[in-house]
Design a protein around this motif. Sequence first.
Motif, PDB file in Angstrom:
ATOM      1  N   ILE A 204       1.105  -0.551   0.025  1.00 34.48           N
ATOM      2  CA  ILE A 204      -0.304  -0.219  -0.200  1.00 34.48           C
ATOM      3  C   ILE A 204       0.986   1.308  -0.035  1.00 34.48           C
ATOM      4  CG2 ILE A 204      -1.497   1.043   1.171  1.00 34.48           C
ATOM      5  CD1 ILE A 204      -2.840  -1.434   0.143  1.00 34.48           C
ATOM      6  N   ASP A 205       0.711   2.492  -1.215  1.00 37.99           N
ATOM      7  CA  ASP A 205       1.716   2.914  -0.649  1.00 37.99           C
ATOM      8  C   ASP A 205       1.747   3.786  -0.341  1.00 37.99           C
ATOM      9  OD1 ASP A 205       2.776   2.317  -3.743  1.00 37.99           O
ATOM     10  OD2 ASP A 205       0.519   3.220  -4.250  1.00 37.99           O
ATOM     11  N   CYS A 206       1.238   4.079   0.374  1.00 40.30           N
ATOM     12  CA  CYS A 206       0.148   5.085   1.753  1.00 40.30           C
ATOM     13  C   CYS A 206      -0.523   5.418   2.399  1.00 40.30           C
ATOM     14  CB  CYS A 206      -0.215   6.681   0.742  1.00 40.30           C
ATOM     15  SG  CYS A 206       0.125   8.098   2.418  1.00 40.30           S
ATOM     16  N   LEU A 207      -0.482   5.001   3.696  1.00 42.47           N
ATOM     17  CA  LEU A 207      -1.242   4.966   5.025  1.00 42.47           C
ATOM     18  C   LEU A 207      -1.083   6.441   6.281  1.00 42.47           C
ATOM     19  CD1 LEU A 207      -0.066   1.643   6.782  1.00 42.47           C
ATOM     20  CD2 LEU A 207      -2.054   1.609   5.178  1.00 42.47           C
ATOM     21  N   LEU A 208      -2.659   6.624   6.297  1.00 39.99           N
ATOM     22  CA  LEU A 208      -2.767   8.007   6.787  1.00 39.99           C
ATOM     23  C   LEU A 208      -3.587   7.016   8.204  1.00 39.99           C
ATOM     24  CD1 LEU A 208      -4.381  10.368   3.766  1.00 39.99           C
ATOM     25  CD2 LEU A 208      -2.312   9.973   4.593  1.00 39.99           C
ATOM     26  N   VAL A 209      -2.393   7.745   9.007  1.00 39.29           N
ATOM     27  CA  VAL A 209      -2.425   6.887  10.902  1.00 39.29           C
ATOM     28  C   VAL A 209      -2.488   7.777  11.512  1.00 39.29           C
ATOM     29  CG1 VAL A 209      -1.463   5.792  12.507  1.00 39.29           C
ATOM     30  CG2 VAL A 209      -1.038   4.765  10.023  1.00 39.29           C
ATOM     31  N   ASP A 210      -3.683   7.722  12.196  1.00 39.16           N
ATOM     32  CA  ASP A 210      -4.417   8.601  13.364  1.00 39.16           C
ATOM     33  C   ASP A 210      -5.363   7.739  13.780  1.00 39.16           C
ATOM     34  OD1 ASP A 210      -5.072  10.863  15.014  1.00 39.16           O
ATOM     35  OD2 ASP A 210      -6.280  11.261  13.436  1.00 39.16           O
ATOM     36  N   GLY A 211      -3.991   7.289  15.538  1.00 37.38           N
ATOM     37  CA  GLY A 211      -4.710   6.839  16.366  1.00 37.38           C
ATOM     38  C   GLY A 211      -4.218   5.189  16.049  1.00 37.38           C
ATOM     39  N   GLU A 212      -5.814   4.298  16.643  1.00 32.97           N
ATOM     40  CA  GLU A 212      -6.149   3.617  15.612  1.00 32.97           C
ATOM     41  C   GLU A 212      -6.666   3.311  14.246  1.00 32.97           C
ATOM     42  OE1 GLU A 212      -5.234   0.353  17.139  1.00 32.97           O
ATOM     43  OE2 GLU A 212      -3.799   2.343  18.904  1.00 32.97           O
ATOM     44  N   ALA A 213      -7.034   5.237  13.849  1.00 32.90           N
ATOM     45  CA  ALA A 213      -7.164   4.966  12.466  1.00 32.90           C
ATOM     46  C   ALA A 213      -6.519   5.130  11.529  1.00 32.90           C
ATOM     47  CB  ALA A 213      -8.336   6.070  12.453  1.00 32.90           C
ATOM     48  N   ILE A 214      -6.697   3.929  10.211  1.00 33.32           N
ATOM     49  CA  ILE A 214      -5.752   3.603   9.582  1.00 33.32           C
ATOM     50  C   ILE A 214      -6.777   3.650   7.918  1.00 33.32           C
ATOM     51  CG2 ILE A 214      -4.050   2.196   8.445  1.00 33.32           C
ATOM     52  CD1 ILE A 214      -3.754   0.724  11.045  1.00 33.32           C
ATOM     53  N   LEU A 215      -6.407   4.859   7.369  1.00 30.71           N
ATOM     54  CA  LEU A 215      -6.823   4.601   5.886  1.00 30.71           C
ATOM     55  C   LEU A 215      -5.699   4.840   4.704  1.00 30.71           C
ATOM     56  CD1 LEU A 215      -9.001   6.357   4.554  1.00 30.71           C
ATOM     57  CD2 LEU A 215      -8.002   8.154   4.780  1.00 30.71           C
TER      58      LEU A 215
END
Length: 390
Positions: free
Chosen positions: A315-326
């Motif tokens: 996956i080229d890019c993971l946007l991570v905020d705490g437990e949330a992963i996009l």
Amino acid sequence: MIERTLTKKIVALAEKFQVITLTGPRQSGKTTLVKAVFPALPYVSLEEPDIRQIALTDPRGFLSNYPDGAILDEVQNTPDLFSYIQSLVDQNRQIQFILTGSSNFLLMEKISQTLAGRTAILHLLPFSFAELEQGAQSFDDYESLIFKGQYPRIYDRALAPTDFYPAYIQTYVERDVRMMKNIGDINTFIRFIQLCAGRTGQLLNYTSLANDAGISPNTAKAWLSVLESSYIVYRLEPFHKNFSKRLVKSPKLYFYDTGLACSLLGIRAAQQVNSHYMKGALFENLVINEFVKRNLHHGERRYPYFWQDSRGKEIDCLLVDGEAILPVEIKSGKTISNSYFANLSYWRHLNKLPDSAGYVVYGGEQSLQTSIGSFISWRELDQILFLGSD
């Protein structure tokens, strides 16, 4: 002046901190921004030899000229000032200093010693898509944007990238690199930067990079740290939390500006990007930079991640905020293809996520919702509402 996204954060923090430190690449617009936000404060450039000499030899006398504070530009050139600034802000709660610098290593080293807890630290990168759009700057295609890059001076002075970037590298080497450690042969160092450009978007292999540059792996690591601290490149770290499979642990290498990377690659026209072997990597770099800017320009010092397992699934890019992963896949192709979702589908299955999770950013003009997920045009990254969103 194109309004910078970071303006709002600077204004808010200036009400709480007597010292604001703004760092970022050379010519990213730091001076223009702080002059506009703090017009009442006198401006002092510490790159001017006579001014710098006074500040170095008589710091107390130098600062006495600014009883209400000042904007001190490229302040890493005068490290002794930090202790005196600390004393002044401790004695006078009304005084305000705005510090800027393009060498993050030298700047942060002194801040950690004297101003820790007394200054807010912010980072300004070249223009984002949103800022360029606000400034009525448009592009017929992403290849033109990749080639031109996003440094403000190019737009302010209508400079050709082929004129701006070679001069930028020369200035960077002469002013910044010579102040750093571990730099011997400057020509070898420039060759090293060019080799880094050829590895944009690739897993970082220090031994391979060192061998190609004719230096030791330890020197390669030291020089890469210099490039990072002066905002030429950054490393995107792999995400490996909560996974049992064997995962890649090496970071990937990206440039803070694609125009600079193009110059180092010898690309001399936007048309050459279209057929260049690095086109996909440069497009990926362009998109990831926008997520980096979205965070930094809102005062959030967070970078995305990538994910790759030992089988080559990525996956080229993971946007991570705490437990949330996009998860975000990035494809330079301009025609929609369901095959772009192959790795996203694998990721969804691995994480037991619904088919709608994640996005594919592609090189086309139209964003589209389909049964297997969302295609987002490179022009409409604001549709990906996540980290740093208003």
